[in-house]
Write an enzyme that holds these catalytic residues in place. Structure first.
Site, short mmCIF file in Angstrom:
data_model
loop_
_atom_site.label_atom_id
_atom_site.label_comp_id
_atom_site.label_asym_id
_atom_site.label_seq_id
_atom_site.Cartn_x
_atom_site.Cartn_y
_atom_site.Cartn_z
CG HIS A 123 44.77 47.64 40.69
ND1 HIS A 123 46.03 47.82 41.24
CD2 HIS A 123 44.48 46.32 40.83
CE1 HIS A 123 46.47 46.66 41.71
NE2 HIS A 123 45.55 45.74 41.46
CG HIS B 83 46.37 42.21 40.51
ND1 HIS B 83 45.87 42.87 41.60
CD2 HIS B 83 45.78 40.98 40.54
CE1 HIS B 83 45.00 42.10 42.24
NE2 HIS B 83 44.95 40.95 41.62
CB CYS C 141 49.53 48.17 40.19
SG CYS C 141 48.63 49.74 39.93
#
Length: 250
Positions: A30, A42, A153
């Site tokens: 991530h 994010h 992401c």
């Protein structure tokens, strides 16, 4: 940092850094932008986005969300928006994982030496203040609909760092780790092209590396620099059109 690992300590973090943390036993990472004051911006799945594909790729979808084993602290939980772009403290972003920093302006040799995609790029990064401006603007205005291969992401963080997006919406995004999955899937059938076990290995590795390198945002054609204001204006127009179509259908 080096070829083997991009892991860093919190003490060396700087505002504007592109950071990531591995999820699901190193299956997927991530990514986000550290903006200072212990905050990370994010991109996650917004409510109702990409709820499932019915395939193993759902592992990636779950990994893009906040880790249910490490629920956000009360302060971060109150800041989760519906457009998919979130601001979290560093601990909530890491969700119990280690901290890694994505590398920019790497040489082709270094890029190819990194067997795992989603850790570096040949593209140059913009100044920290520009990176933070893009991230904070997208926090307020969104980054479109989450998509594993076209808008995830890592795509978000790379855009914040470089301002580069694909000019062709039909192609995959900038994500190195998504490209790694596709390259691995594409190279697997080519192993059948020869009965020699060493030939199979060389063929598969060659196709995998060549595919990753050609698709890197710093090397590929068909990318363009777009200001964050123009990007969100374009996304707002698309989202508005979709909303009107939905209203008419209802």
């Amino acid at each position: 940092m080096g070829v083997l690992s991009n892991r860093i300590d919190r003490e060396v973090l700087k505002p504007g850094d592109h950071i990531y943390s591995w999820r699901k036993a190193y299956v997927y990472a991530h990514h986000g932008i550290y903006v200072g004051d212990d905050k990370v911006i994010h991109f996650t799945r917004g409510e109702g986005q990409e709820m499932g594909t019915g395939t193993v790729l759902d592992i990636l979808l779950v990994s893009s969300s906040l880790n249910p084993r490490h629920p956000p602290c009360p302060n971060c939980a109150q800041q989760q928006g519906s457009n998919g772009v979130a601001s979290s403290c560093l601990s909530c972003f890491l969700a119990g994982g280690y901290l890694y920093r994505f590398e920019y302006s790497v040489s082709p040799a270094f890029f190819l030496a990194k067997a795992r995609g989603g850790t570096c790029t040949c593209a140059d990064a913009d100044p920290a203040e520009t990176v933070i401006h893009r991230a904070t603007h997208l926090l307020e205005n969104g980054f479109g609909c989450y998509n594993i291969f076209k808008n995830n992401c890592e795509d978000f963080a790379i855009y914040c760092k470089t301002g580069l997006i694909s000019a062709d919406e039909r192609t995959i995004g900038q994500s190195g780790q998504a490209m790694s999955f596709l390259a691995a899937a594409f190279s697997s059938p080519l192993r059948l092209a020869t009965s020699n076990v060493y030939g199979m290995a060389v063929t598969a590795i060659g196709v995998y590396c060549a595919s990753r390198y050609a698709a890197d945002v710093g090397m590929r054609s068909g990318v363009m620099k777009v200001s964050v204001e123009d990007l969100t204006g374009r996304l707002g127009g698309v989202n508005g059109m979709l909303s009107r179509v939905t209203s008419v259908a209802d």
